[in-house]
Design an enzyme around this catalytic site. Structure first.
Site, mmCIF file in Angstrom:
data_model
loop_
_atom_site.group_PDB
_atom_site.id
_atom_site.type_symbol
_atom_site.label_atom_id
_atom_site.label_comp_id
_atom_site.label_asym_id
_atom_site.label_seq_id
_atom_site.Cartn_x
_atom_site.Cartn_y
_atom_site.Cartn_z
ATOM 1 N N SER A 54 0.938 -1.436 -0.092
ATOM 2 C CA SER A 54 0.059 -0.110 -0.095
ATOM 3 C C SER A 54 0.731 1.335 -0.030
ATOM 4 C CB SER A 54 -0.936 0.017 1.205
ATOM 5 O OG SER A 54 -2.012 0.795 1.042
ATOM 6 N N ASN A 55 0.409 2.345 0.265
ATOM 7 C CA ASN A 55 1.030 3.744 0.507
ATOM 8 C C ASN A 55 0.694 4.519 1.675
ATOM 9 O OD1 ASN A 55 -1.266 5.407 -0.667
ATOM 10 N ND2 ASN A 55 -0.966 4.078 -2.072
ATOM 11 N N TYR A 56 1.124 5.457 2.119
ATOM 12 C CA TYR A 56 0.767 6.563 2.891
ATOM 13 C C TYR A 56 -0.320 7.352 2.598
ATOM 14 C CZ TYR A 56 5.391 5.199 4.890
ATOM 15 O OH TYR A 56 6.229 4.291 5.657
#
Ligand code: CTP
Ligand code: CA
Length: 227
Positions: free
Chosen positions: A33-35
């Protein structure tokens, strides 16, 4: 449609917004995923609803409450977000891609849990569909496509390229700076680029204020095109 004089061109329009990150399963307990926090997309949804739009917010996993009056659809992966979005492609007036969609996903998610063993293991990733570009490809002249381009300092040309390649009407070049702009902070530095080349640099703003500026620019487009 009939509008009260002084009302927003967004009044009564069907607006679809993607927001947040996506999660791409590696196995039953792990993901890529990512932030992304979803804050920008949620701010746009709230602001559009206040201007009288009928808002559908398609969001990946975030820790945010849905703005009142907004229809919220929760998804996890890019493929799920794409399927949820496609339902609206033919019928929305405005599509805003604010999600940080994972560009790739593990080719074959493992069932259960990968067990620790070898010193090195390999993970093959395959490309996800580009949701916004998919909308851009099939939109009619009565529909508007708006995107974001998360780039580092020299990204303005990349943003212009994305605007053209995805057939967008407007793109917000989102300067990425860990402290003030981009993922998981309350402020943003945006430069709005229209498909006519018109470029507007916005100052450091709260995401709520940046959302209002973006919607002002979209309203302007609606007026210019008599939408
Ligand atoms: N986007 C999308 N679906 C994807 C990837 C991106 O809808 N699979 C949308 C984003 O929501 C954003 C725009 O496309 O509005 C640009 O996303 P960005 O990640 O900046 O650009 P990419 O085209 O993915 O290129 P790259 O990540 O290589 O810069
Ligand atoms: Ca990307």
């Amino acid at each position: 449609a009939l509008h009260n004089s002084g009302s927003s061109p967004l009044q009564g329009k069907s607006v679809v917004i993607t927001a947040g990150p996506t999660r791409e399963k590696i196995d039953g307990v792990r993901f890529i995923s990512n932030y992304s926090s979803g804050k920008m997309g949620f701010a746009i949804a709230r602001a559009a609803e206040k201007r009288g739009a009928l808002v559908t917010l398609i969001t990946g996993p975030v820790h945010l409450p849905a703005p009142p009056g907004v229809e919220r659809l929760d998804v996890e992966s890019a493929l799920e977000m794409n399927a949820a979005a496609e339902v609206f492609f033919g019928k929305c007036d405005l599509f805003i891609g604010a999600a940080a969609v994972s560009d790739y996903r593990p080719a074959t998610p493992i069932e259960g849990k990968i067990k620790k063993g070898a010193e090195n293991i390999e993970l093959t990733l395959v490309k996800n569909p580009d949701i916004l570009a998919g909308f851009g490809r099939q939109k009619s002249s009565a529909q508007l496509a708006v995107g974001f381009a998360l780039e580092t300092r020299t990204g303005l040309d990349n943003a212009r390229k994305k605007l053209a390649e995805k057939n967008l009407d407007l793109i917000a070049f989102n300067y990425f700076d860990r402290k003030n702009s981009g993922f998981d902070v309350d402020t943003n530095i945006l430069t709005l680029i229209g498909c006519d080349g018109m470029t507007t640099e916005l100052p450091l703003l709260t995401k709520d204020a940046a959302a209002e500026k973006l919607l002002d620019a979209i309203e302007q487009l609606c007026l210019e095109r008599a939408l």
